[in-house]
Write a protein that holds these residues in place. Structure first.
Motif, PDB file in Angstrom:
ATOM      1  N   LEU A  11       0.841  -1.202   0.000  1.00 19.66           N
ATOM      2  CA  LEU A  11       0.000   0.000   0.000  1.00 19.66           C
ATOM      3  C   LEU A  11       0.874   1.249   0.000  1.00 19.66           C
ATOM      4  CD1 LEU A  11      -2.701  -1.188   2.556  1.00 19.66           C
ATOM      5  CD2 LEU A  11      -3.055  -0.778   0.102  1.00 19.66           C
ATOM      6  N   ALA A  19      -5.196  -0.036  -4.818  1.00 15.98           N
ATOM      7  CA  ALA A  19      -6.252  -0.510  -3.931  1.00 15.98           C
ATOM      8  C   ALA A  19      -7.580   0.155  -4.266  1.00 15.98           C
ATOM      9  CB  ALA A  19      -5.877  -0.241  -2.475  1.00 15.98           C
ATOM     10  N   ALA A  30      -6.182  -6.282   1.776  1.00 17.33           N
ATOM     11  CA  ALA A  30      -4.879  -5.660   1.535  1.00 17.33           C
ATOM     12  C   ALA A  30      -3.973  -5.769   2.750  1.00 17.33           C
ATOM     13  CB  ALA A  30      -5.058  -4.192   1.148  1.00 17.33           C
ATOM     14  N   TYR A  31      -2.674  -5.886   2.461  1.00 17.13           N
ATOM     15  CA  TYR A  31      -1.665  -5.954   3.519  1.00 17.13           C
ATOM     16  C   TYR A  31      -0.525  -4.998   3.191  1.00 17.13           C
ATOM     17  CZ  TYR A  31       2.413  -7.492   6.152  1.00 17.13           C
ATOM     18  OH  TYR A  31       3.532  -7.511   6.950  1.00 17.13           O
ATOM     19  N   ASP A  32       0.000  -4.367   4.239  1.00 22.10           N
ATOM     20  CA  ASP A  32       1.245  -3.612   4.143  1.00 22.10           C
ATOM     21  C   ASP A  32       1.959  -3.757   5.474  1.00 22.10           C
ATOM     22  OD1 ASP A  32       2.458  -1.226   2.202  1.00 22.10           O
ATOM     23  OD2 ASP A  32       3.024  -1.007   4.306  1.00 22.10           O
ATOM     24  N   ARG A  38      -1.640   0.702   6.208  1.00 22.13           N
ATOM     25  CA  ARG A  38      -2.843  -0.143   6.305  1.00 22.13           C
ATOM     26  C   ARG A  38      -4.053   0.710   6.655  1.00 22.13           C
ATOM     27  NH1 ARG A  38       0.676  -3.627   9.179  1.00 22.13           N
ATOM     28  NH2 ARG A  38      -0.334  -3.120  11.162  1.00 22.13           N
ATOM     29  N   GLY A  41      -5.100   2.522   3.586  1.00 22.24           N
ATOM     30  CA  GLY A  41      -5.740   1.620   2.636  1.00 22.24           C
ATOM     31  C   GLY A  41      -7.156   1.265   3.058  1.00 22.24           C
ATOM     32  N   GLY A  42      -7.360   1.097   4.366  1.00 17.94           N
ATOM     33  CA  GLY A  42      -8.674   0.729   4.860  1.00 17.94           C
ATOM     34  C   GLY A  42      -9.720   1.800   4.671  1.00 17.94           C
ATOM     35  N   VAL A  47     -12.145  -1.917   0.432  1.00 18.49           N
ATOM     36  CA  VAL A  47     -10.849  -2.443   0.871  1.00 18.49           C
ATOM     37  C   VAL A  47     -10.875  -2.741   2.365  1.00 18.49           C
ATOM     38  CG1 VAL A  47      -8.366  -2.004   1.054  1.00 18.49           C
ATOM     39  CG2 VAL A  47      -9.649  -1.151  -0.932  1.00 18.49           C
ATOM     40  N   ARG A  48     -10.513  -3.963   2.709  1.00 17.65           N
ATOM     41  CA  ARG A  48     -10.311  -4.357   4.108  1.00 17.65           C
ATOM     42  C   ARG A  48      -8.846  -4.715   4.258  1.00 17.65           C
ATOM     43  NH1 ARG A  48     -10.203  -9.230   7.005  1.00 17.65           N
ATOM     44  NH2 ARG A  48     -10.774 -10.469   5.155  1.00 17.65           N
ATOM     45  N   THR A  49      -8.220  -4.305   5.354  1.00 15.52           N
ATOM     46  CA  THR A  49      -6.799  -4.580   5.538  1.00 15.52           C
ATOM     47  C   THR A  49      -6.586  -5.635   6.621  1.00 15.52           C
ATOM     48  OG1 THR A  49      -6.530  -2.790   7.158  1.00 15.52           O
ATOM     49  CG2 THR A  49      -6.172  -2.252   4.831  1.00 15.52           C
ATOM     50  N   THR A  50      -5.420  -6.232   6.593  1.00 17.57           N
ATOM     51  CA  THR A  50      -5.049  -7.253   7.567  1.00 17.57           C
ATOM     52  C   THR A  50      -3.627  -7.013   8.055  1.00 17.57           C
ATOM     53  OG1 THR A  50      -4.700  -9.628   7.934  1.00 17.57           O
ATOM     54  CG2 THR A  50      -4.335  -8.806   5.703  1.00 17.57           C
TER      55      THR A  50
END
Length: 301
Positions: A11, A19, A30-32, A38, A41-42, A47-50
């Motif tokens: 991201l 994204a 999505a991951y960063d 993150r 990005g969220g 977009v959902r981040t982890t």
């Protein structure tokens, strides 16, 4: 909106707009490595981040938008054992063609595949849906990732060939852009030293018959493409003009680097007996050095 989850790793500066484009057409996971990225990005719709990289392995498509080949390699080596057969990795990071082919070898044991989708455009164009993609890979793998390519390539995307071809085209494009940047700065420095209006020089160069455009549209796309070096401006005359540019710069104390290097090519071509051919005949040197013709057919469409 589809319900197919698309994983995105990275991201960063380009990853955030990637994204956003993916989130407009897919649910995105999505991951960063950065918590701050993150969080940013969220905020993008869809977009959902982890916090867990491994969670990306549960998606059928994995898009990479990472800063360098070493990071892509590390991510794929960690995720590969967890990927399902048929997973398609879409590499959008700028890497070498040999890197993408290495990714294929990493993924092959688990039945996952890779497509290279180099982003020709800048961050702003990706953000506004006007980006162009240069794609390489197996046709079936590309077809399996068409929805992702369509989402990212708002201005279109084209298959340049087998795996690595998209990245090769991007590296060529960037090499040209960066070399031309130096030549342009040298040209504008020479112009300033001569008291010329730089806006006039810019307008001159962007003309269809100017020094920036015509070498591509006429000398490469017509003469080199057809191997036609009869008539035209003799190479020896082009060398003379190049010498004048060097002399003018020297008198004004303007350092030249790229232009000086280009002069050496004309010296070599003249010594090789191409003086009376059109100056596009410098291409003959590379044909000899590489052992391959540089002729090609333009797509009339």
């Amino acid at each position: 909106m589809t319900t197919t989850p698309v994983a995105l790793c990275g991201l960063g500066q380009m990853g955030l707009p990637v994204a956003g484009r993916l989130g407009a057409a897919h649910q995105v996971l999505a991951y960063d490595i950065s918590a701050e990225r993150r969080a940013m990005g969220g905020e993008r719709p869809g977009v959902r981040t982890t916090e867990e990289l491994d969670e990306l392995a549960g998606c059928d498509t994995l898009v990479l938008s990472l800063p360098n080949p070493a990071v892509s390699r590390s991510v794929l080596r960690e995720l590969a054992p967890r990927l399902s057969p048929g997973t398609v990795v879409v590499e959008t990071s700028t890497v070498l063609p040999s890197d993408v082919r290495e990714w294929a070898r990493i993924l092959e044991p688990v039945g996952a595949r890779v497509v290279d989708a180099a982003i020709l455009s800048g961050v702003g164009q990706m953000e506004t849906g006007r980006a162009t993609l240069l794609v390489g890979g197996d046709q079936a793998d590309i077809e399996a990732s068409t929805d992702v390519l369509d989402a990212l390539g708002g201005a279109g995307w084209s298959r340049f060939g087998e795996l690595g071809a998209g990245m090769a085209a991007k590296v060529v494009n960037n090499g040209v852009a960066h070399a031309v940047m130096v030549v342009l700065v040298e040209a504008f420095a020479m112009s300033r030293a001569q008291g010329l209006d730089l806006a006039d020089i810019a307008a001159m160069l962007e003309r269809p018959d100017g020094g920036l455009i015509r070498p591509l549209t006429h000398r490469v796309m017509e003469r080199v493409a057809n191997g036609d070096f009869d008539g035209g401006m003799p190479l020896e005359a082009a060398r003379k003009d190049s010498t004048l540019a060097l002399a003018m710069a020297q008198l004004s104390g303007t350092p030249l680097f790229a232009t000086q290097a280009a002069q050496s090519v004309y010296d070599l071509a003249l010594a090789a007996g191409h003086g009376r051919e059109d100056y596009a005949a410098v291409a003959r040197l590379w044909e000899e050095w590489g052992g391959q013709p540089l002729t090609f057919e333009m797509d009339e469409t």
